[in-house]
Design a protein around this motif. Structure first.
Motif, PDB file in Angstrom:
ATOM      1  N   ASP A 172      14.194  -7.986  26.798  1.00  0.00           N
ATOM      2  CA  ASP A 172      15.395  -8.998  27.566  1.00  0.00           C
ATOM      3  C   ASP A 172      14.779  -9.811  28.764  1.00  0.00           C
ATOM      4  O   ASP A 172      15.531 -11.374  28.699  1.00  0.00           O
ATOM      5  CB  ASP A 172      16.604  -8.306  27.403  1.00  0.00           C
ATOM      6  CG  ASP A 172      17.606  -9.278  27.164  1.00  0.00           C
ATOM      7  OD1 ASP A 172      17.739 -10.493  26.131  1.00  0.00           O
ATOM      8  OD2 ASP A 172      18.517  -9.631  27.893  1.00  0.00           O
ATOM      9  N   GLU A 173      14.593  -9.278  29.455  1.00  0.00           N
ATOM     10  CA  GLU A 173      14.558  -9.678  30.971  1.00  0.00           C
ATOM     11  C   GLU A 173      13.528 -10.687  30.964  1.00  0.00           C
ATOM     12  O   GLU A 173      13.306 -12.171  30.814  1.00  0.00           O
ATOM     13  CB  GLU A 173      14.915  -9.354  32.156  1.00  0.00           C
ATOM     14  CG  GLU A 173      16.137  -8.236  32.716  1.00  0.00           C
ATOM     15  CD  GLU A 173      16.266  -7.436  33.376  1.00  0.00           C
ATOM     16  OE1 GLU A 173      15.115  -6.908  33.763  1.00  0.00           O
ATOM     17  OE2 GLU A 173      17.429  -7.241  34.092  1.00  0.00           O
ATOM     18  N   GLU A 174      12.827 -10.090  30.152  1.00  0.00           N
ATOM     19  CA  GLU A 174      11.317 -10.929  30.045  1.00  0.00           C
ATOM     20  C   GLU A 174      11.407 -12.214  29.188  1.00  0.00           C
ATOM     21  O   GLU A 174      10.711 -13.260  29.066  1.00  0.00           O
ATOM     22  CB  GLU A 174      10.047  -9.764  29.824  1.00  0.00           C
ATOM     23  CG  GLU A 174       8.533 -10.433  29.860  1.00  0.00           C
ATOM     24  CD  GLU A 174       7.634 -10.704  30.819  1.00  0.00           C
ATOM     25  OE1 GLU A 174       7.083 -11.593  30.734  1.00  0.00           O
ATOM     26  OE2 GLU A 174       8.140 -10.170  32.106  1.00  0.00           O
ATOM     27  N   PHE A 175      11.989 -11.579  28.111  1.00  0.00           N
ATOM     28  CA  PHE A 175      11.994 -13.233  27.176  1.00  0.00           C
ATOM     29  C   PHE A 175      12.451 -13.555  26.563  1.00  0.00           C
ATOM     30  O   PHE A 175      12.958 -14.864  25.730  1.00  0.00           O
ATOM     31  CB  PHE A 175      11.147 -12.625  26.007  1.00  0.00           C
ATOM     32  CG  PHE A 175       9.619 -12.090  26.288  1.00  0.00           C
ATOM     33  CD1 PHE A 175       8.530 -12.690  25.932  1.00  0.00           C
ATOM     34  CD2 PHE A 175       9.403 -10.634  26.016  1.00  0.00           C
ATOM     35  CE1 PHE A 175       7.499 -11.957  26.679  1.00  0.00           C
ATOM     36  CE2 PHE A 175       8.734 -10.203  26.085  1.00  0.00           C
ATOM     37  CZ  PHE A 175       7.317 -10.637  26.433  1.00  0.00           C
ATOM     38  N   HIS A 176      14.430 -13.456  27.344  1.00  0.00           N
ATOM     39  CA  HIS A 176      15.514 -13.815  26.145  1.00  0.00           C
ATOM     40  C   HIS A 176      15.801 -15.431  26.987  1.00  0.00           C
ATOM     41  O   HIS A 176      15.959 -15.650  26.210  1.00  0.00           O
ATOM     42  CB  HIS A 176      16.509 -13.173  27.084  1.00  0.00           C
ATOM     43  CG  HIS A 176      16.913 -14.546  28.723  1.00  0.00           C
ATOM     44  ND1 HIS A 176      15.479 -14.073  29.900  1.00  0.00           N
ATOM     45  CD2 HIS A 176      17.361 -15.387  29.529  1.00  0.00           C
ATOM     46  CE1 HIS A 176      16.027 -14.458  31.562  1.00  0.00           C
ATOM     47  NE2 HIS A 176      17.176 -15.100  30.839  1.00  0.00           N
TER      48      HIS A 176
ATOM     49  N   LYS B 275       4.930  -5.162  25.847  1.00  0.00           N
ATOM     50  CA  LYS B 275       5.767  -6.461  26.471  1.00  0.00           C
ATOM     51  C   LYS B 275       4.646  -7.439  26.025  1.00  0.00           C
ATOM     52  O   LYS B 275       4.376  -8.308  25.942  1.00  0.00           O
ATOM     53  CB  LYS B 275       6.216  -5.897  27.513  1.00  0.00           C
ATOM     54  CG  LYS B 275       6.027  -7.399  28.631  1.00  0.00           C
ATOM     55  CD  LYS B 275       6.377  -7.096  30.063  1.00  0.00           C
ATOM     56  CE  LYS B 275       8.047  -6.014  30.061  1.00  0.00           C
ATOM     57  NZ  LYS B 275       8.410  -6.132  31.525  1.00  0.00           N
ATOM     58  N   GLN B 276       3.586  -6.664  26.150  1.00  0.00           N
ATOM     59  CA  GLN B 276       1.782  -7.589  26.072  1.00  0.00           C
ATOM     60  C   GLN B 276       1.571  -8.026  24.279  1.00  0.00           C
ATOM     61  O   GLN B 276       1.258  -8.593  24.301  1.00  0.00           O
ATOM     62  CB  GLN B 276       0.254  -6.623  26.275  1.00  0.00           C
ATOM     63  CG  GLN B 276       0.895  -5.959  28.038  1.00  0.00           C
ATOM     64  CD  GLN B 276      -0.711  -5.049  27.846  1.00  0.00           C
ATOM     65  OE1 GLN B 276      -1.182  -4.373  27.447  1.00  0.00           O
ATOM     66  NE2 GLN B 276      -0.664  -5.152  29.446  1.00  0.00           N
ATOM     67  N   ASP B 277       2.350  -7.070  23.854  1.00  0.00           N
ATOM     68  CA  ASP B 277       1.808  -7.255  22.195  1.00  0.00           C
ATOM     69  C   ASP B 277       2.659  -8.492  22.050  1.00  0.00           C
ATOM     70  O   ASP B 277       2.886  -9.075  20.353  1.00  0.00           O
ATOM     71  CB  ASP B 277       1.738  -6.102  21.486  1.00  0.00           C
ATOM     72  CG  ASP B 277       0.545  -4.989  21.669  1.00  0.00           C
ATOM     73  OD1 ASP B 277      -0.300  -5.371  22.323  1.00  0.00           O
ATOM     74  OD2 ASP B 277       0.889  -3.370  21.741  1.00  0.00           O
ATOM     75  N   ILE B 278       3.790  -8.071  22.357  1.00  0.00           N
ATOM     76  CA  ILE B 278       4.931  -9.106  22.158  1.00  0.00           C
ATOM     77  C   ILE B 278       4.296 -10.432  22.276  1.00  0.00           C
ATOM     78  O   ILE B 278       4.724 -11.446  22.000  1.00  0.00           O
ATOM     79  CB  ILE B 278       6.046  -8.970  22.750  1.00  0.00           C
ATOM     80  CG1 ILE B 278       7.305  -7.716  22.581  1.00  0.00           C
ATOM     81  CG2 ILE B 278       7.121 -10.394  23.265  1.00  0.00           C
ATOM     82  CD1 ILE B 278       8.614  -7.609  23.079  1.00  0.00           C
ATOM     83  N   GLN B 279       4.467 -10.619  23.292  1.00  0.00           N
ATOM     84  CA  GLN B 279       3.088 -12.067  24.147  1.00  0.00           C
ATOM     85  C   GLN B 279       2.364 -12.084  23.271  1.00  0.00           C
ATOM     86  O   GLN B 279       2.322 -13.573  22.807  1.00  0.00           O
ATOM     87  CB  GLN B 279       2.538 -11.662  25.257  1.00  0.00           C
ATOM     88  CG  GLN B 279       2.595 -12.980  25.616  1.00  0.00           C
ATOM     89  CD  GLN B 279       3.397 -13.907  25.973  1.00  0.00           C
ATOM     90  OE1 GLN B 279       4.342 -13.719  26.545  1.00  0.00           O
ATOM     91  NE2 GLN B 279       3.471 -15.087  25.273  1.00  0.00           N
ATOM     92  N   ASN B 280       1.400 -11.349  22.276  1.00  0.00           N
ATOM     93  CA  ASN B 280       0.590 -11.486  21.486  1.00  0.00           C
ATOM     94  C   ASN B 280       1.268 -12.285  20.604  1.00  0.00           C
ATOM     95  O   ASN B 280       0.296 -13.117  19.986  1.00  0.00           O
ATOM     96  CB  ASN B 280      -0.640 -10.348  21.092  1.00  0.00           C
ATOM     97  CG  ASN B 280      -1.623  -9.924  22.602  1.00  0.00           C
ATOM     98  OD1 ASN B 280      -1.657 -10.679  23.516  1.00  0.00           O
ATOM     99  ND2 ASN B 280      -1.245  -8.677  22.662  1.00  0.00           N
TER     100      ASN B 280
END
Length: 233
Positions: free
Chosen positions: A110-114, A223-228
């Motif tokens: 959540d902190e990374e992508f909110h 987290k890496q795969d979300i960004q992908n």
């Protein structure tokens, strides 16, 4: 006597060969091993960025239809997550074991992508009789949820357990013998913008299917795969 001299000569030649050439051979083998190892690691990393579709009978598996209520008393369905990369989990607020770890790790996502409108989190309670919207709202505030797209969802227990056990094949059930009265798996499911369950390959080339929400290394992979997926067009 001549024969003995011959043996001595051959032994001397072998000794010289060993002293001069064997270290070079060893260095080369070690060097090639390192190169091969590095090559495999690079290929493995590249391979893992190409996320798989989870297939059942050859068909890509999507999130089943659902309609539940979130912590703000709003009705939320699977359609509300279309166009968003979503992480889904099953938990309950009074869980004394794995849920606090899972949601602490979920908070890092959540902190990374909110700040992104195309990212969301869905947390389904497996104890809806306890976890009313009011309870879920307090829970979200306790965890310092930042995203407007992190939905804590409640509804009929039968429907939520069916979604978990049949829709995702993530076990959840009532068990009075365990702490908290419920048992469940601490998995995070990764969903793409079209509603399909996605995953990276493991070291053997098989799909991981789900990410262990209590494992920091797995959450880092997630987290890496979300960004992908966010970067996919």
């Amino acid at each position: 006597m001549k024969k003995n001299y011959s043996y001595i000569g051959i032994a001397f030649i072998i000794l010289v060969f060993g002293i001069i050439f064997i270290p070079k051979i060893v260095d080369r083998v070690q060097g090639e091993s390192i190169v091969e190892k590095d090559r495999m690691n690079i290929e493995g990393t590249e391979r893992n960025t190409k996320l798989l579709y989870i297939k059942i009978d050859g068909k890509a598996r999507s999130v089943p239809d659902f309609l539940f209520t979130n912590q703000d008393n709003l009705e939320i369905s699977n359609d509300d997550f279309k166009g968003k990369v979503t992480v889904m989990e099953f938990f309950f607020t009074t869980c004394p074991t794995i849920c606090p770890v899972m949601n602490s790790n979920m908070r890092t996502l959540d902190e990374e992508f909110h700040k992104r409108d195309d990212f969301a989190i869905a947390s389904f309670t497996i104890d809806p009789e306890t976890d009313t919207p009011k309870v879920l709202k307090e829970y979200a505030e306790r965890y310092g949820v930042k995203s407007l797209n992190w939905h804590f969802l409640t509804g009929e227990m039968e429907d939520i357990h069916k979604l978990s056990n049949t829709g995702f094949n993530i076990f959840a059930g009532i068990n009075p013998e365990v702490a908290g009265g419920f048992e469940h798996q601490g998995h995070f499911a990764l969903i793409d913008k079209n509603g399909f369950i996605r995953s990276r390959k493991d070291n053997h080339g098989n799909p991981k299917i789900y990410y262990q929400g209590t494992d920091e290394a797995e959450v880092k992979m997630l987290k890496q795969d979300i960004q992908n997926l966010l970067d996919e067009e």
